[in-house]
Motif scaffolding. Structure first.
Motif, PDB file in Angstrom:
ATOM      1  N   PRO A  84      37.932  59.220  18.666  1.00  0.00           N
ATOM      2  CA  PRO A  84      38.115  57.766  18.591  1.00  0.00           C
ATOM      3  C   PRO A  84      36.931  57.048  19.222  1.00  0.00           C
ATOM      4  CG  PRO A  84      39.481  58.684  20.334  1.00  0.00           C
ATOM      5  CD  PRO A  84      38.871  59.852  19.614  1.00  0.00           C
ATOM      6  N   TRP A  85      36.773  55.777  18.867  1.00  0.00           N
ATOM      7  CA  TRP A  85      35.734  55.003  19.527  1.00  0.00           C
ATOM      8  C   TRP A  85      36.047  54.884  21.020  1.00  0.00           C
ATOM      9  CZ3 TRP A  85      39.610  52.985  16.536  1.00  0.00           C
ATOM     10  CH2 TRP A  85      40.448  52.046  17.141  1.00  0.00           C
ATOM     11  N   THR A  86      35.009  54.666  21.810  1.00  0.00           N
ATOM     12  CA  THR A  86      35.174  54.500  23.254  1.00  0.00           C
ATOM     13  C   THR A  86      35.667  53.086  23.558  1.00  0.00           C
ATOM     14  OG1 THR A  86      33.367  56.050  23.684  1.00  0.00           O
ATOM     15  CG2 THR A  86      34.001  54.599  25.485  1.00  0.00           C
ATOM     16  N   ILE A  87      36.736  52.992  24.326  1.00  0.00           N
ATOM     17  CA  ILE A  87      37.206  51.699  24.809  1.00  0.00           C
ATOM     18  C   ILE A  87      36.376  51.368  26.045  1.00  0.00           C
ATOM     19  CG2 ILE A  87      39.159  50.407  25.744  1.00  0.00           C
ATOM     20  CD1 ILE A  87      41.016  52.215  24.137  1.00  0.00           C
ATOM     21  N   ARG A  88      35.455  50.416  25.906  1.00  0.00           N
ATOM     22  CA  ARG A  88      34.488  50.140  26.963  1.00  0.00           C
ATOM     23  C   ARG A  88      34.524  48.649  27.313  1.00  0.00           C
ATOM     24  NH1 ARG A  88      30.455  53.401  28.474  1.00  0.00           N
ATOM     25  NH2 ARG A  88      30.304  54.484  26.472  1.00  0.00           N
ATOM     26  N   GLN A  89      35.507  48.264  28.117  1.00  0.00           N
ATOM     27  CA  GLN A  89      35.608  46.884  28.575  1.00  0.00           C
ATOM     28  C   GLN A  89      34.594  46.640  29.693  1.00  0.00           C
ATOM     29  OE1 GLN A  89      37.671  46.172  25.765  1.00  0.00           O
ATOM     30  NE2 GLN A  89      38.126  44.497  27.168  1.00  0.00           N
ATOM     31  N   MET A 106      41.013  49.608  35.257  1.00  0.00           N
ATOM     32  CA  MET A 106      40.882  49.740  33.809  1.00  0.00           C
ATOM     33  C   MET A 106      40.933  51.208  33.378  1.00  0.00           C
ATOM     34  SD  MET A 106      38.316  46.652  32.651  1.00  0.00           S
ATOM     35  CE  MET A 106      36.863  47.307  33.440  1.00  0.00           C
ATOM     36  N   ILE A 107      40.413  52.106  34.191  1.00  0.00           N
ATOM     37  CA  ILE A 107      40.526  53.531  33.879  1.00  0.00           C
ATOM     38  C   ILE A 107      41.999  53.947  33.860  1.00  0.00           C
ATOM     39  CG2 ILE A 107      40.055  55.866  34.737  1.00  0.00           C
ATOM     40  CD1 ILE A 107      37.351  54.777  35.767  1.00  0.00           C
ATOM     41  N   GLU A 108      42.759  53.459  34.837  1.00  0.00           N
ATOM     42  CA  GLU A 108      44.195  53.757  34.878  1.00  0.00           C
ATOM     43  C   GLU A 108      44.917  53.182  33.658  1.00  0.00           C
ATOM     44  OE1 GLU A 108      45.540  52.119  38.546  1.00  0.00           O
ATOM     45  OE2 GLU A 108      44.542  53.627  39.803  1.00  0.00           O
ATOM     46  N   THR A 109      44.415  52.060  33.118  1.00  0.00           N
ATOM     47  CA  THR A 109      45.052  51.401  31.979  1.00  0.00           C
ATOM     48  C   THR A 109      44.698  52.076  30.658  1.00  0.00           C
ATOM     49  OG1 THR A 109      44.913  49.338  33.235  1.00  0.00           O
ATOM     50  CG2 THR A 109      45.422  49.124  30.916  1.00  0.00           C
ATOM     51  N   GLY A 110      43.695  52.924  30.657  1.00  0.00           N
ATOM     52  CA  GLY A 110      43.351  53.652  29.437  1.00  0.00           C
ATOM     53  C   GLY A 110      41.928  53.478  28.965  1.00  0.00           C
ATOM     54  N   GLN A 111      41.085  52.786  29.763  1.00  0.00           N
ATOM     55  CA  GLN A 111      39.688  52.641  29.373  1.00  0.00           C
ATOM     56  C   GLN A 111      39.001  54.000  29.418  1.00  0.00           C
ATOM     57  OE1 GLN A 111      37.670  49.080  30.111  1.00  0.00           O
ATOM     58  NE2 GLN A 111      35.880  50.026  31.037  1.00  0.00           N
ATOM     59  N   THR A 112      38.088  54.248  28.466  1.00  0.00           N
ATOM     60  CA  THR A 112      37.459  55.571  28.370  1.00  0.00           C
ATOM     61  C   THR A 112      35.961  55.546  28.641  1.00  0.00           C
ATOM     62  OG1 THR A 112      37.309  55.227  25.966  1.00  0.00           O
ATOM     63  CG2 THR A 112      39.190  56.481  26.792  1.00  0.00           C
ATOM     64  N   GLY A 113      35.400  54.387  28.958  1.00  0.00           N
ATOM     65  CA  GLY A 113      33.995  54.273  29.335  1.00  0.00           C
ATOM     66  C   GLY A 113      33.821  53.015  30.165  1.00  0.00           C
ATOM     67  N   THR A 388      45.054  45.910  22.848  1.00  0.00           N
ATOM     68  CA  THR A 388      44.692  45.547  21.473  1.00  0.00           C
ATOM     69  C   THR A 388      44.000  46.717  20.787  1.00  0.00           C
ATOM     70  OG1 THR A 388      44.457  43.213  22.066  1.00  0.00           O
ATOM     71  CG2 THR A 388      43.334  43.950  20.069  1.00  0.00           C
ATOM     72  N   GLN A 389      43.043  47.325  21.480  1.00  0.00           N
ATOM     73  CA  GLN A 389      42.345  48.478  20.902  1.00  0.00           C
ATOM     74  C   GLN A 389      43.278  49.668  20.738  1.00  0.00           C
ATOM     75  OE1 GLN A 389      38.291  49.397  21.977  1.00  0.00           O
ATOM     76  NE2 GLN A 389      38.197  47.628  23.348  1.00  0.00           N
ATOM     77  N   GLN A 390      44.144  49.877  21.698  1.00  0.00           N
ATOM     78  CA  GLN A 390      45.060  51.018  21.621  1.00  0.00           C
ATOM     79  C   GLN A 390      46.049  50.866  20.459  1.00  0.00           C
ATOM     80  OE1 GLN A 390      46.398  50.678  25.682  1.00  0.00           O
ATOM     81  NE2 GLN A 390      45.084  52.370  26.383  1.00  0.00           N
ATOM     82  N   ILE A 391      46.501  49.637  20.195  1.00  0.00           N
ATOM     83  CA  ILE A 391      47.414  49.410  19.069  1.00  0.00           C
ATOM     84  C   ILE A 391      46.700  49.699  17.750  1.00  0.00           C
ATOM     85  CG2 ILE A 391      48.643  47.604  17.792  1.00  0.00           C
ATOM     86  CD1 ILE A 391      49.367  46.413  20.594  1.00  0.00           C
ATOM     87  N   ILE A 392      45.458  49.222  17.619  1.00  0.00           N
ATOM     88  CA  ILE A 392      44.691  49.509  16.396  1.00  0.00           C
ATOM     89  C   ILE A 392      44.487  51.013  16.239  1.00  0.00           C
ATOM     90  CG2 ILE A 392      42.447  49.231  15.266  1.00  0.00           C
ATOM     91  CD1 ILE A 392      42.289  46.444  16.579  1.00  0.00           C
ATOM     92  N   ARG A 393      44.200  51.681  17.336  1.00  0.00           N
ATOM     93  CA  ARG A 393      43.910  53.117  17.282  1.00  0.00           C
ATOM     94  C   ARG A 393      45.159  53.960  17.026  1.00  0.00           C
ATOM     95  NH1 ARG A 393      42.079  55.502  22.866  1.00  0.00           N
ATOM     96  NH2 ARG A 393      44.334  55.443  23.131  1.00  0.00           N
ATOM     97  N   ASP A 394      46.270  53.587  17.654  1.00  0.00           N
ATOM     98  CA  ASP A 394      47.415  54.497  17.700  1.00  0.00           C
ATOM     99  C   ASP A 394      48.619  54.076  16.862  1.00  0.00           C
ATOM    100  OD1 ASP A 394      46.011  56.107  19.508  1.00  0.00           O
ATOM    101  OD2 ASP A 394      46.755  54.984  21.242  1.00  0.00           O
ATOM    102  N   GLU A 395      48.684  52.813  16.415  1.00  0.00           N
ATOM    103  CA  GLU A 395      49.915  52.348  15.772  1.00  0.00           C
ATOM    104  C   GLU A 395      49.794  52.073  14.271  1.00  0.00           C
ATOM    105  OE1 GLU A 395      52.010  49.160  17.610  1.00  0.00           O
ATOM    106  OE2 GLU A 395      52.092  50.106  19.598  1.00  0.00           O
ATOM    107  N   ILE A 396      48.659  51.570  13.800  1.00  0.00           N
ATOM    108  CA  ILE A 396      48.651  51.008  12.440  1.00  0.00           C
ATOM    109  C   ILE A 396      47.985  51.919  11.412  1.00  0.00           C
ATOM    110  CG2 ILE A 396      48.769  48.658  13.334  1.00  0.00           C
ATOM    111  CD1 ILE A 396      45.831  48.311  12.692  1.00  0.00           C
ATOM    112  N   ASN A 397      47.573  53.113  11.816  1.00  0.00           N
ATOM    113  CA  ASN A 397      47.139  54.171  10.889  1.00  0.00           C
ATOM    114  C   ASN A 397      45.911  53.791  10.056  1.00  0.00           C
ATOM    115  OD1 ASN A 397      47.438  56.838  10.012  1.00  0.00           O
ATOM    116  ND2 ASN A 397      48.618  56.244   8.217  1.00  0.00           N
TER     117      ASN A 397
END
Length: 563
Positions: A84-89, A106-113, A388-397
């Motif tokens: 997946p793309w990197t979530i980099r806030q 943000m790391i605890e919330t799911g940020q990956t970079g 928002t990014q997690q919903i796009i990545r994980d919910e809407i296929n």
């Protein structure tokens, strides 16, 4: 693109003309369209309908496959199915400890970079105790004066396991030196460090307006950074060529990509002239684009950018490695589209812009907080942006198919039309003497100013719509009383006291000798300035001292008048 014969294509066009004469004409007679002229945001005319005839002349090899030249359909074969793309806030405010706490949240919330914004004094090479820094320390980004601040910024964060983006430009080589020296003090393997510096000087002169030195010395510093980092930190991108800021000051989608590619050409020519092969450094070039409001234009912009970049690398610079031709892009949603009026609408704006970035094939993304029209985002706003990014990545296929819009008559036609317009601009830049000369002349600045003026005229006339602001306005609506991120009034005091203590407890004679060495090296074109800069930051020289030393040699930049 199609295997239609010329005869079949002509039959299709004849059928279209028949449809326009019969069904369409009858409908228009009863119900006229809203406008007589439809265009993308950058002015490309839009047809009512696109058919196979519109893509019949597009060579199949221009579309190709993901992960294969010219990378129109994506830089990697499997795209989000494989990674997946990197979530980099981005984060950055106050003292290093404050930003460090936001990183960990943000790391605890799911940020990956990680991504870092710096305050204005740091960007401009000023220490926090400089009179010119008064009132700006830690206000729009984190304050960094010395290597000790970098230690504090990444305290408790494993730099070998998370990538770090540093949004720094005129003083980028110093921040890079501090980052590398700090990692060495921790015992990190420099070859395992991953991340990106922005370090794009030309776009500063034409858009973001943060500079220290004249244009050519600034490009020389970037050259030194690229050459040094390629060998020392091979997984760090030494530059993120930034079209985002060109758009931020009013540039359209064509200008965003074309001007960025013109700067890319200039930088590559500079590094090659210093004796480096294109395939040794091009794989670490990276890009930063905006995802704006015109949904399909933005998707096609990303596809066209990959195609243009691949052709520049292959045809102009004779690159051989696929990695040298593969455009990798970080995307941020459009901050300038956010409003204070009905600010919760910003959630929907950002979500659609983020979806466009994903369908366009981005590698990492920052989604803006709904409160960014007011101030630095709060933790809650950042959490919603990550979600928002997690919903796009994980919910809407939408990540299950690579380039799911590929093959669309409209998408392929618009991608090719945008590519043609980009090449026209690049040809003009070459004809007029190249990007560095045109930056010095103010040519790019004038083009962006003209584009911004046209956009503001559309807004004033109500032709460019902002829902809740100039269309569908609620007469009872007013800017909300939004809880905003507070500024720490003690920030300056703490940074200044730390600087005083640092200067009292270091070897000042060593620092002065090293600064003299740096100035001497800067007077020649041949010497790479990074090794001496790293010596300086290890000796605890400050950012302001290092930048000031080179200002004594090169002077400062004066912007040309733009009429």
């Amino acid at each position: 693109m199609t295997d239609y014969s010329p005869e079949t294509t002509e039959k299709l066009r004849a059928s279209l003309a028949e449809w326009e004469q019969d069904e369409l004409a009858a409908t228009l007679n009863i119900r006229p369209e809203d406008k007589t002229d439809y265009r993308t945001e950058c002015g490309i005319p839009l047809k009512r309908i696109y058919t196979a005839a519109d893509v019949a002349d597009i060579p199949l090899e221009d579309i190709g496959f993901p992960g294969k030249f010219p990378f129109t359909r994506g830089p990697y074969p499997t795209m989000y199915r494989g990674r997946p793309w990197t979530i980099r806030q981005v984060a950055g405010f106050g003292n290093p400890e404050s930003t460090n706490q936001r990183y960990k949240y943000m790391i605890e919330t799911g940020q990956t970079g990680l991504s870092t914004d710096f305050d204005l004094p740091t960007l401009l090479g000023l220490d926090s105790d400089d009179p010119m820094a008064f009132g700006e320390v830690g206000r729009v980004g984190v304050s960094i004066d010395s290597i000790d601040d970098v230690d504090r910024l990444f305290d408790g964060i494993d730099l070998e396991k998370i990538s770090v983006s540093l949004t720094i430009n005129p003083s980028a080589w110093v921040i890079y030196a501090m980052f590398v020296a700090s990692a060495e003090r921790r015992g990190n393997d420099l070859t395992k460090l991953t991340g990106t510096l922005q370090a794009d000087p030309l776009k500063e002169y034409v858009a973001q307006k943060e500079w220290i030195y004249p244009v050519r010395p600034a490009v020389r510093l970037l050259r030194d950074l690229i050459i040094y980092s390629t060998k020392t930190t091979p997984k760090i991108n030494p530059i993120s060529l930034s079209g985002y800021h060109l758009s931020d000051v009013g540039g359209n989608a064509i200008q965003e990509i074309a001007f960025t590619m013109a700067f890319t050409i200039a930088y590559c020519e500079e590094v090659i002239a210093a004796g480096m092969d294109i395939d040794d450094f091009a794989p670490r070039l990276s890009f930063f684009f905006i995802s704006h409001q015109d949904f399909f234009e933005q998707i096609c912009k990303f596809r066209a950018a990959r195609r243009v970049y691949a052709k520049i690398m292959a045809e102009r610079f004779s690159a051989k490695k696929a990695e040298s031709m593969r455009l990798r892009v970080h995307v941020q949603t459009a901050a300038m589209s956010l409003t204070k009026m009905e600010h919760k609408n910003n959630l929907m704006r950002t979500a659609f812009q983020a979806l466009g970035a994903v369908l366009g094939g981005c590698q990492s993304m920052h989604t803006n907080g709904l409160d960014e029209a007011f101030a630095i985002p709060t933790e809650e706003a950042m959490k919603l942006a990550i979600r928002t990014q997690q919903i796009i990545r994980d919910e809407i296929n939408v990540t299950s198919v690579v380039d799911p819009l590929g093959g669309s008559y409209f998408v392929e036609s618009l991608t090719s039309e945008m590519e043609r317009e980009i090449w026209k601009v690049l040809d003009e830049v070459d004809r007029l003497g190249g990007a560095v000369k045109l930056v010095e002349d103010g040519w790019f600045q004038q083009k962006l100013a003209d584009s911004a003026y046209q956009t503001f005229k559309l807004i004033d006339r109500g032709e460019k719509i902002s829902v809740g602001v100039n269309r569908h306005v609620d007469a009872n609506s007013a800017p909300a009383a939004v809880e905003i991120h507070p500024y720490d009034e003690n920030c300056t005091t703490l940074q200044v006291s730390r600087l005083k203590e640092l200067r009292e407890n270091r070897d000042n004679s060593l620092v002065n000798d090293l600064l003299s060495d740096l100035k001497q090296q800067a007077r020649t074109e041949q010497t790479n300035l990074l090794p001496k800069t790293i010596e300086l930051v290890k000796a605890r020289a400050t950012l302001g001292e290092i930048c000031s030393a080179l200002r004594e040699v090169w002077g400062a930049y004066d912007e040309p008048n733009i009429v």
